[in-house]
Design a protein around this motif. Structure first.
Motif, short mmCIF file in Angstrom:
data_model
loop_
_atom_site.label_atom_id
_atom_site.label_comp_id
_atom_site.label_asym_id
_atom_site.label_seq_id
_atom_site.Cartn_x
_atom_site.Cartn_y
_atom_site.Cartn_z
N VAL A 49 0.85 -1.20 0.00
CA VAL A 49 0.00 0.00 0.00
C VAL A 49 0.88 1.25 0.00
CG1 VAL A 49 -1.67 1.35 1.33
CG2 VAL A 49 -1.97 -1.11 1.10
N PHE A 50 1.91 1.25 0.86
CA PHE A 50 2.82 2.40 0.90
C PHE A 50 3.50 2.59 -0.46
CE2 PHE A 50 3.11 1.71 5.67
CZ PHE A 50 2.41 2.87 5.97
N SER A 76 2.51 1.62 -3.41
CA SER A 76 1.62 2.02 -4.50
C SER A 76 1.09 3.44 -4.30
CB SER A 76 0.48 1.02 -4.68
OG SER A 76 -0.31 0.94 -3.53
N ASN A 77 1.21 3.97 -3.08
CA ASN A 77 0.80 5.36 -2.83
C ASN A 77 1.97 6.33 -2.88
OD1 ASN A 77 -2.08 5.23 -2.39
ND2 ASN A 77 -1.65 4.09 -0.54
#
Lengths: 130, 252
Positions: A44-45, A47-48
């Motif tokens: 998540v980190f 991809s953000n």
């Protein structure tokens, strides 16, 4: 390159598993504590984040999306390799314990979801400020 | 026959891809034509998988369902922990951090609440069935947490093999019921947004059950439920042989 995305995904999983395993050792527990969850946070980190753009966009991203799409087929295979026969053989005690645990847990979902959604507007404001 | 077996066994993972693909195709056809989309295709596919696993287990006497049949050995690899975790992590791709933060506190509470509630329910049923030994009650209660927590706890506190087997069976029943039951009850428990999915994952905790149950309900919810569920077994293994066992031995 598709393999860049796959490699990023693999690196997240391995790193998460290592941390989960280390947490297990630190807590003196014979289990991996949240390895997959930690790996998901890493992804998540990544991809953000701007820094990992080359590993998550375009062809590289489709490498990750492929495995995300393979999720349901893999779950079907997982269902087909469960020890269903043993669950059936467990008899009434096992059946009742399992069923009751699920029924009570299902019933708690709306209760705990409410706890979360009550103060959530305040929380998101705080996060906005940070 | 030998020729087929050689090719199938040598290419077992590829065979698994093909077999699962056909199963899903049939399931979606059935979902569309027979239930008019009321039951999700993946729910039918998962149910078919479980039925096949039952017959595979009965026919071979093994403990990995269909995967114990030589020709379908690849199902074991495809549906094993490694591939499952890899695909679960991949579902987190595209998840927004803000959604996770929103349900963070409720998610953490739900993990502890889930472990403790399932344990109490399992322990109470063990007592109703006449168990009076603290180690046995604790092990069966731990089995109702997950089928990993049961044996880990049982071995740590010295429960008998028979009770440990029972605890695994209780955990398996839970996992299978979550797979099948989730799409059926989703509407009634408000399971339609990331927050409730995180609470759901934390409360149920069985990674396989949550993974399959949410997949059959709404694939978009999978990463949120899986995120909390993967902490559950660890917390269960932490509490089972320690605090929960001490409490039960204090009573018995």
């Amino acid at each position: 390159m598709i393999v860049y995305g796959v490699a990023l995904l693999s690196a997240c999983l391995i790193l998460g598993m290592l941390i989960g395993e280390a947490l297990g050792v630190a807590l003196n527990v014979e289990a991996n504590v949240g390895g997959v969850g930690i790996a998901m946070l890493f992804l998540v980190f990544a991809s953000n984040s701007e820094k990992f753009k080359s590993l998550t966009e375009g062809a590289a991203g489709s490498g990750i999306n492929f495995w995300s799409a393979m999720y349901i087929p893999i779950v079907v295979a997982m269902a087909a390799r469960q020890n269903v026969a043993a669950a059936v053989d467990g008899g009434m005690l096992a059946l009742l314990a399992g069923v009751a645990a699920v029924v009570v847990s299902f019933a708690l979902v709306p209760v705990l979801s409410k706890i979360g959604s009550g103060p959530s507007t305040e929380e998101s404001e705080e996060q906005g400020a940070v | 026959m030998e020729l087929i077996e050689t090719v199938f066994v040598r290419n077992n993972l590829i065979v698994a891809f093909a077999v699962v693909g056909v199963t899903i195709w049939i399931s979606y056809l059935v979902a569309d034509k027979l239930t008019h989309g009321r039951i999700h295709g993946s729910a039918i596919a998962i149910a078919l998988g479980l039925v096949a696993a039952y017959f595979g287990g009965v026919a071979t006497g093994g403990n990995t369902g269909v995967a114990d049949i030589a020709l379908l050995g690849g199902i074991g690899l495809m549906g094993g922990g490694m591939m499952r975790d890899f695909a679960i992590v991949a579902t987190a791709f595209g998840v927004h951090l803000s959604e996770l933060k929103k349900a963070g506190v409720a998610g953490v509470i739900s993990i502890f609440a889930g472990v403790i509630v399932s344990f109490i329910v399992g322990a109470v049923i063990a007592i109703l069935f006449g168990y009076t030994d603290a180690a046995e009650i604790t092990t069966i209660g731990a089995g109702a947490v997950t089928y990993i927590v049961g044996p880990v706890t049982g071995e740590a506190i010295g429960a008998s093999d028979a009770v440990i087997t029972l605890s695994v069976a209780a955990g398996l029943v839970k996992s299978i019921l979550v797979m099948i039951g989730t799409p059926l009850v989703a509407r009634y428990i408000g399971l339609n947004n990331p927050q409730s999915a995180m609470v759901f994952g934390g409360l149920m905790g069985t990674t396989s059950g949550v993974a399959a149950g949410l997949a059959a309900t709404d694939p978009k919810l999978v990463p949120y439920g899986a995120m909390t569920a993967t902490f559950y077994t660890g917390v269960g293994c932490l509490l089972g042989p320690s605090i929960l066992f001490f409490i039960v031995s204090g009573i018995y």
